[in-house]
Design a protein around this motif. Structure first.
Motif, short mmCIF file in Angstrom:
data_model
loop_
_atom_site.label_atom_id
_atom_site.label_comp_id
_atom_site.label_asym_id
_atom_site.label_seq_id
_atom_site.Cartn_x
_atom_site.Cartn_y
_atom_site.Cartn_z
N ALA A 62 48.27 23.92 35.24
CA ALA A 62 47.15 24.86 35.36
C ALA A 62 46.02 24.25 36.19
O ALA A 62 45.41 24.94 37.01
N LEU A 63 45.76 22.97 35.98
CA LEU A 63 44.73 22.27 36.77
C LEU A 63 45.06 22.26 38.26
O LEU A 63 44.17 22.33 39.10
N SER A 64 46.34 22.17 38.57
CA SER A 64 46.72 22.17 39.99
C SER A 64 46.49 23.55 40.62
O SER A 64 46.27 23.64 41.83
N LEU A 65 46.54 24.60 39.82
CA LEU A 65 46.30 25.96 40.33
C LEU A 65 44.81 26.29 40.40
O LEU A 65 44.38 27.04 41.27
N ALA A 66 44.06 25.77 39.44
CA ALA A 66 42.62 26.05 39.35
C ALA A 66 41.90 24.73 39.12
O ALA A 66 41.63 24.35 37.97
N PRO A 67 41.58 24.00 40.18
CA PRO A 67 41.00 22.67 40.04
C PRO A 67 39.73 22.60 39.19
O PRO A 67 39.48 21.60 38.54
N GLY A 68 38.92 23.65 39.13
CA GLY A 68 37.69 23.63 38.33
C GLY A 68 37.90 24.14 36.91
O GLY A 68 36.93 24.45 36.22
N LEU A 69 39.16 24.22 36.47
CA LEU A 69 39.49 24.78 35.17
C LEU A 69 38.86 23.98 34.03
O LEU A 69 38.97 22.77 33.99
N HIS A 70 38.18 24.69 33.14
CA HIS A 70 37.70 24.09 31.90
C HIS A 70 38.66 24.51 30.80
O HIS A 70 39.07 25.67 30.74
N ALA A 71 38.99 23.57 29.93
CA ALA A 71 39.93 23.89 28.85
C ALA A 71 39.63 23.04 27.63
O ALA A 71 39.13 21.92 27.74
N ALA A 72 39.95 23.60 26.48
CA ALA A 72 39.80 22.88 25.22
C ALA A 72 40.63 23.60 24.16
O ALA A 72 40.87 24.80 24.27
N PRO A 73 41.04 22.86 23.14
CA PRO A 73 41.72 23.52 22.02
C PRO A 73 40.70 24.23 21.11
O PRO A 73 39.53 23.85 21.06
N VAL A 74 41.15 25.26 20.43
CA VAL A 74 40.35 25.92 19.40
C VAL A 74 41.18 25.81 18.12
O VAL A 74 42.19 26.51 17.99
N PRO A 75 40.80 24.92 17.22
CA PRO A 75 41.61 24.69 16.01
C PRO A 75 41.77 25.95 15.17
O PRO A 75 40.86 26.79 15.08
N ALA A 76 42.93 26.07 14.54
CA ALA A 76 43.24 27.23 13.70
C ALA A 76 42.20 27.41 12.60
O ALA A 76 41.82 28.54 12.27
N GLN A 77 41.71 26.31 12.02
CA GLN A 77 40.71 26.43 10.96
C GLN A 77 39.39 27.00 11.48
O GLN A 77 38.69 27.70 10.76
N GLU A 78 39.08 26.78 12.74
CA GLU A 78 37.88 27.37 13.34
C GLU A 78 38.06 28.89 13.50
O GLU A 78 37.15 29.67 13.23
N VAL A 79 39.26 29.29 13.93
CA VAL A 79 39.56 30.72 14.07
C VAL A 79 39.47 31.38 12.70
O VAL A 79 38.84 32.43 12.54
N THR A 80 40.07 30.77 11.69
CA THR A 80 40.06 31.31 10.33
C THR A 80 38.63 31.44 9.81
O THR A 80 38.26 32.47 9.23
#
Length: 173
Positions: A62-80
């Motif tokens: 994904a980074l190779s397709l969109a070099p300025g890509l920001h990403a992070a996990p969202v833990p399941a407990q945060e969603v809950t």
């Protein structure tokens, strides 16, 4: 006849990530499974999708397709935790709020009798959506007669949709 309302918060984990990082809103953004280069992209913003970043892709690719890509996990407990918090906020509009057990972005609201407190179903629905916007969410709300019908309409639209008859609900669902 009883009214059922369905609130849909599309790409809920992505919305949570963007609430936590509002400065990322104008850049490509993705929710990844965990914090490693080979983590799978789970959700991608419109901007990221325009660069070819899609769910299922590995973060490094994904980074190779969109070099300025920001990403992070969202833990399941945060969603809950946020599902619980949203349900509590929605109870200001009706005491009967049920988060979906299967789709942690969908909420069922009992809209029967709300016109005793609100001038119309439309004003009630607009107030619900306004509250969710205040909380930083994009949402849709469909008011119908059955859960499936209102869910199908809410999931495929934005904003407020009030279904006038069972026939309209069936046709749109």
């Amino acid at each position: 006849m009883d009214r059922t309302a369905c609130v849909d918060l599309p790409d809920f984990p992505l919305q949570l990530l963007l609430r936590a990082h509002p400065d990322w809103r104008k850049t490509p953004v993705a929710v990844v499974a965990d914090d490693r280069p080979q983590a799978e992209v789970q959700w991608a913003s419109t901007s990221a999708r325009a660069h070819g970043v899609l769910p299922g892709l590995r973060f490094a690719a994904a980074l190779s397709l969109a070099p300025g890509l920001h990403a992070a996990p969202v833990p399941a407990q945060e969603v809950t935790a946020e599902v619980t918090a949203v349900a509590e906020r929605l109870r200001a509009f009706t005491p009967e709020v049920e988060p979906s057990r299967d789709v942690p972005r969908v909420f069922w609201l009992d809209a029967s009798g709300v016109t005793r407190l609100w001038p119309s179903l439309r004003s009630w629905g607009e107030a619900v959506l306004a509250r969710l916007r205040e909380d930083g969410f994009t949402a849709s709300l469909a008011m119908g007669f059955h859960r499936f019908g209102s869910f199908a309409v809410a999931r495929n639209g934005r904003g407020l949709r009030i279904l006038g008859s069972l026939e309209e609900e069936r046709r749109l669902a």
